[in-house]
Scaffold this motif. Structure first.
Motif, mmCIF file in Angstrom:
data_model
loop_
_atom_site.group_PDB
_atom_site.id
_atom_site.type_symbol
_atom_site.label_atom_id
_atom_site.label_comp_id
_atom_site.label_asym_id
_atom_site.label_seq_id
_atom_site.Cartn_x
_atom_site.Cartn_y
_atom_site.Cartn_z
ATOM 1 N N SER A 7 47.144 31.744 35.186
ATOM 2 C CA SER A 7 46.759 33.352 35.385
ATOM 3 C C SER A 7 45.390 33.300 36.030
ATOM 4 O O SER A 7 45.375 34.472 36.768
ATOM 5 C CB SER A 7 46.500 33.681 33.795
ATOM 6 N N LEU A 8 44.601 32.316 35.805
ATOM 7 C CA LEU A 8 43.224 32.330 36.708
ATOM 8 C C LEU A 8 43.607 32.428 38.428
ATOM 9 O O LEU A 8 42.966 33.195 39.114
ATOM 10 C CB LEU A 8 42.349 31.207 36.401
ATOM 11 N N ASP A 10 46.365 33.376 39.773
ATOM 12 C CA ASP A 10 47.108 34.724 39.985
ATOM 13 C C ASP A 10 45.935 35.997 40.069
ATOM 14 O O ASP A 10 46.476 37.055 40.457
ATOM 15 C CB ASP A 10 48.392 34.710 39.127
ATOM 16 N N TYR A 11 44.930 35.742 39.142
ATOM 17 C CA TYR A 11 43.913 36.958 39.263
ATOM 18 C C TYR A 11 43.563 37.579 40.431
ATOM 19 O O TYR A 11 43.414 36.730 41.453
ATOM 20 C CB TYR A 11 42.881 36.398 38.241
ATOM 21 N N GLU A 12 43.791 38.808 40.770
ATOM 22 C CA GLU A 12 43.538 39.460 41.924
ATOM 23 C C GLU A 12 42.228 40.314 42.070
ATOM 24 O O GLU A 12 41.855 40.736 43.013
ATOM 25 C CB GLU A 12 44.583 40.164 42.250
ATOM 26 N N ASP A 13 41.417 40.569 40.731
ATOM 27 C CA ASP A 13 40.203 41.289 40.732
ATOM 28 C C ASP A 13 39.199 40.156 41.147
ATOM 29 O O ASP A 13 39.290 39.099 41.472
ATOM 30 C CB ASP A 13 40.128 41.941 39.336
ATOM 31 N N ILE A 15 36.985 37.482 40.511
ATOM 32 C CA ILE A 15 36.959 36.280 39.680
ATOM 33 C C ILE A 15 35.602 36.045 38.851
ATOM 34 O O ILE A 15 35.334 35.538 37.857
ATOM 35 C CB ILE A 15 37.727 35.020 40.238
ATOM 36 N N ILE A 18 34.836 38.538 36.040
ATOM 37 C CA ILE A 18 35.669 37.834 34.488
ATOM 38 C C ILE A 18 35.143 36.804 34.086
ATOM 39 O O ILE A 18 35.088 36.355 32.862
ATOM 40 C CB ILE A 18 37.333 38.289 34.962
ATOM 41 N N LEU A 55 42.050 37.793 30.637
ATOM 42 C CA LEU A 55 42.982 37.835 31.486
ATOM 43 C C LEU A 55 43.868 38.729 31.079
ATOM 44 O O LEU A 55 44.611 39.534 31.995
ATOM 45 C CB LEU A 55 43.542 36.470 32.100
ATOM 46 N N LYS A 56 44.190 38.942 29.898
ATOM 47 C CA LYS A 56 44.990 39.657 29.257
ATOM 48 C C LYS A 56 44.694 41.374 29.203
ATOM 49 O O LYS A 56 45.369 42.267 28.798
ATOM 50 C CB LYS A 56 45.749 39.477 27.795
#
Length: 67
Positions: A7-8, A10-13, A15, A18, A55-56
């Motif tokens: 998930s980290l 694939d995270y697109e905002d 980082i 977050i 992440l959710k």
């Protein structure tokens, strides 16, 4: 529960943003009595729980105006 690496990745905002949110939330939850049932069920793995929640989208935050 382990740290959600996929998930980290694939995270697109933002980082960094977050990560800062997760650190602040983990700091709050590490205080005695603040962790809740989910932390106890995960054997005190606060970072894993907080990163999963962030992440959710379960942890809501607003970006500050500061740079």
């Amino acid at each position: 529960m382990s740290i959600p690496l996929n998930s980290l990745i694939d995270y697109e905002d933002n980082i960094y943003q977050i990560t800062c949110v997760a650190i602040k939330e983990a700091n709050i939850l590490s205080n005695p009595g603040c962790g809740g049932k989910e932390i106890e069920e995960n054997n005190g793995k606060i970072v894993s729980e907080v990163l999963t929640r962030a992440l959710k989208g379960e942890i809501h935050f607003e970006a500050s105006e500061e740079a």
